[in-house]
Write an enzyme that holds these catalytic residues in place. Sequence first.
Site: not given
Ligand code: 9WN
Length: 454
Positions: A47, A120, A181, A183, A378, A423, A438
Amino acid sequence: MTTQNASTNVTSALGKLQTAALRVLRGNDLGRSTKPAPQLYPHQWSWDSAFIAIGLAYHDLDRALVELETLFQSQWKDGRVPHIVFNPDAVDYFPGPQRWACSDVSDAAPSDPHTSGLIQPPVHALAAWRICELDIASGEKLQSRLRDLYPKLMSWHRYLATGRDPEGMGLVSIYHPWESGTDNSPRWDVPLSAVKVGEIPLYTRRDTKHVADASERPTQAEYDRYLWLVECLKKCRYEDERINKDHPFIIKDALMSAIFAAANRALQRLSSHLGMPDSDRKQLQSWEERTRQGISKHSWDEKTRLALDNDMRQGGTKIVVSTCAGLCPILIPEFNDGLATICERIMGGDFAGHQGFKFAVVPSTTPGTPGYKERAYWRGPSWPVINWLYWHAMREHGFTRQAERLRQGNLDLLLEPEAKFGEYFQCSSGQQLGSADQSWTAAVAIDWIESRSR
Ligand code: 9WN
């Protein structure tokens, strides 16, 4: 200062922000895909790439489309679009391809490059439609490539509507918090606490190496659960049918479902512009309608006035917690008359209008909710991409005044000298958290700046 001078200053500050955002995207460019962040996320994420394509589209339509084309080259045979496509040159990330072992256990998975076995949220059709709109305005040079991408988007949506909704509830199932997404959201605390962790092969985390303050990342206990769920999925060979029988974590994700509804609308627009068969649009409309009903019937909660997730391992029980995901009905085209109330909610005291916030931005979790933590992943901070989704939806629904306030709040935050396209951000102070530079933050900043003239 005269009004004219003030507006010249704003324009020049936004111009500088836009140049800096493009620099971030170029810095993270891997050639045919973009890594989400310089060190923390060195591969292609599903995503993230959709948001990145939306931002890139203003400056380089061709490159924006390449971002989606690259991702869809790694689509699985069953239609799923993997959440990570591994960059073979990047080794400093865990869990890497060996831990997922996708092509070892599943014939549907590609092996060159390797991918993860999760999905995702399906923002991709929104990005494809944006590229198409801008391409129409600039002389239709990419139409045949969009035509090639289109069936892949259809098969992705078909996978979500079938493999991820075998019950036909109109809601998409997720098998792992990483699929959402969002997490580490408190949305997953109760269902995760019911998961009994078995034996996990030894591992060393890499994420905490790149983020100085470990309290901004998930805890070790949470990480063990994430990895245990990967072991369980591997055992089921990533097959939906087996997973539905045996897997300990199956949730009907409200936010993912609402994004799916919005994506079905975007894909109808693309389908119609490309002159695809009517039957495709009927199919997409039926998936959109099913989600509308699914959210109203199973996830909308009158008491909290939020859309809640359903825990399928607890008979579909609603998970009661106040997070940004609860506002997701705003994403659903023609949801119902309650949209004005949701819009008020987005901008109200539990979310962007919270009295303790420095900027009018939507937090990932409402302050005070169980599981809330001001600086943790999150669990409190604000994610610009979530703000972008709600801003975009409010605009689509004609709530222009509220949308403008949200856009302004986010731009004010991103214009702070120390914001550095973070981020995520602490809401009370605007402090940048997680990774700097980011990509998707830079991408949505570009869209917010460009949207001033649209
Ligand atoms: C695991 C990349 C990704 C986002 C997710 C975010 C985070 C990864 C992590 O980073 O997830 O997929 O290692 O925590 O939660 O939304 O796509 O930016």
